[in-house]
Design an enzyme around this catalytic site. Sequence first.
Site, PDB file in Angstrom:
ATOM      1  CD  GLN A 367      71.556 -37.368  53.831  1.00  0.00           C
ATOM      2  OE1 GLN A 367      70.618 -38.154  53.831  1.00  0.00           O
ATOM      3  NE2 GLN A 367      72.719 -37.652  54.386  1.00  0.00           N
ATOM      4  CB  SER A 368      71.250 -30.463  55.466  1.00  0.00           C
ATOM      5  OG  SER A 368      69.956 -30.147  55.989  1.00  0.00           O
TER       6      SER A 368
END
Length: 742
Positions: A367-368
Amino acid sequence: MADRKDDLLRRPLYFYGIPADVLPTLTPAPKDNATGTILSPAETPAGSSTPKNNEGISADTPAASSEACALCNLSFASHADKRDHFKSDLHLFNIKQKLAGKPAVSEDEFERLIGTLDESLSGSEWSESDSLSDVDEEDEEGADIDDTVSVATTGTSGTANVLSSLLKKQAVLAEKKKKAGQTGKKASDSSDDDDEATVSVPRVKGQKQRQREAAVNASLQPLIWFSSPLLPPNTYFGVYRAMFSDKELSPKQDVHGNEVTLADEDEAARSARILSAIHSRQLAPMSAPPNNAAAAAAGTTSTGVPTYAGRHIFMCMIGGGHVAAMVIALAPRKGKAGTVPMNREATVLAHKTFHRYTTRRKQGGSQSANDNAKGAAHSAGSSLRRYNEQALVEDVRALLSDWKPLLDTAELLFVRASGTSNQRTLFGPYEGQVLHRNDARLRSFPFNTRRPTQKEIMRCFIELTRLKVREIAPQQSSTDETQASLTATLANEKSVAAAQQRQQRQAERKAAAKRAEEEETSLLHTNQLQALVRRSKVPALLSYLSSNDLTANTFRFFPLDSPQNYHAPTLLHYAASQNAPALVNALLLRADADPTVTNGDGKTPFELAGDRPTRDAFRVARSELTDKSVNIDWDAARVPAPITRADAEQREAREKAEATRKETERRRAEEARLKEEAAAEKKKAGGTGNSVSQKRLVGVLKSAEDIRQEEARGLTPEQKQRLERERRARAAEARLRQMNSS
């Protein structure tokens, strides 16, 4: 002795517990033999594990046939090894040499060039900024994730930098020699100046130096080979290079404090140094713990984690939200009757596995990483993944903090951290950091690994600590130039033959694809044209032929071997068999159809015509085409004498009038007969005329078509179809009854 050799090939040998009769016989194999071709793998035990790639194929298992690189004069066990060699620095460097008109270098010469690269780079005429990437400009304390650990993990960017540096070094030296020649200065003077500049500039070993060393180590073979008289000829023991320290493999200074490289060190010193390292790693067997691995420890810390005074290693894998870590003691266990320990007998001091949902399902990536590339998402799943990423970082760092006593005393640290965020999780920087990138004990796994699990960690431990047994064919000597040229010639001939076979197969595939496309197109045209002929669509048929660049004279229905196309292979054949005079006339006069073509039975289109109007269409076309001076062998087409269109129409009109006259006379005769029968019946019965004969008389005054139209008047199309089916069914039943009665 033979039984002893067979026993060594079958049983697993533990690196930290080599049998007493095998240890004194170990001798480091010469480089010429150690870099030979693996002929056939003889994996030590049945229970020994071999590294596998992502497809589950053993990475060390060679193919049955060998392949060679004519440029580098090397042979390989499999095509995969040859493909990997084509991506190596040695092959790329030799390609550059060949393009520059210089001879190719061997593997030893290339290692010697890399070994002397640091000294050349430190001179005043050479700038380190020319040889390293932009990340090298960062200092040791403020370096980001892409530093020594990433180089040690992948070995790609570092080796690329070394190759780039080596090529730039040659370019600089060539330019210096060129300038020296122009000014009358000798090349030896320029070399002396380089040496003086090298000595005059102090060298500080920092992050850049470690990057170069990591890149050089990544370019070396992962295994160090040892010979033994207890093994069959050309068979060697293999130990992973990662199990030794940098000083044990390549010391930088001799006893007098002078710098020494691998190229300057003699074989005896190298053998003595490596054998001493192996002897220092032999450990006495330890007793099995009474309950579990933690109970075998001498004590525990305040956090409950066991402490261990013996030698042990730390292994950790992190990726995709999966984390697996383990601390394993290196001392072998006491087995029954001196057996070598298997994987279930390894002493695990501490282990931990956990998982967090951090990767985006069916899309890949964390997600980052997605937030950094596309901006922060605002879905519920993205929020959950961000929370889990932070929780994963806290869990991993808490685990490392709890295991700090074991990690500080560990002999080696094997880490596999894929991705920038995972490396930052382990190596920070953060407060209370446990693992450091510049730790000399830090290693990467020198083989492919799978998903981080406790089972995978144990498999990697077995792979690292077991001696490999391989049969290796020694390389040919450099003096045997004839044999080398012959091998290169054969390799080139095989390459040329393989290339020709590939080109032939590609041509066959293209031809087959073209044939398939042509057949599919022909089948489509056949279906469309036959449908238009069956419906007698003359304008649509001519338009289809024109728009698709088809001619009625040359087009043949596909496939030719089908019964229908065998009987009527052309449009003219098919139109004649369908008794379509309008189509026959249009094909002959407007589409230039050939009436002399015969079908599979040798019949022309005229011979397939089933009625007079269709045959007259051929005769009329013969008359009109003859007037237009169109040369057609009508005798070969078996068409009778020509007639004009007016004559054909007059004869058709006469035939229609004659048929109408005969039908009228028949009706009159039938009407008279019925009237006579009705009068006779009326006279005989004395009735008023409402007899069956009068009904029959009324019926005969109307034709069958008139009666059918009256019955169908006022009905819907569906009702008319149903009535027609019933009428045909009654007619069929009547015919069957007549047949049965006769």
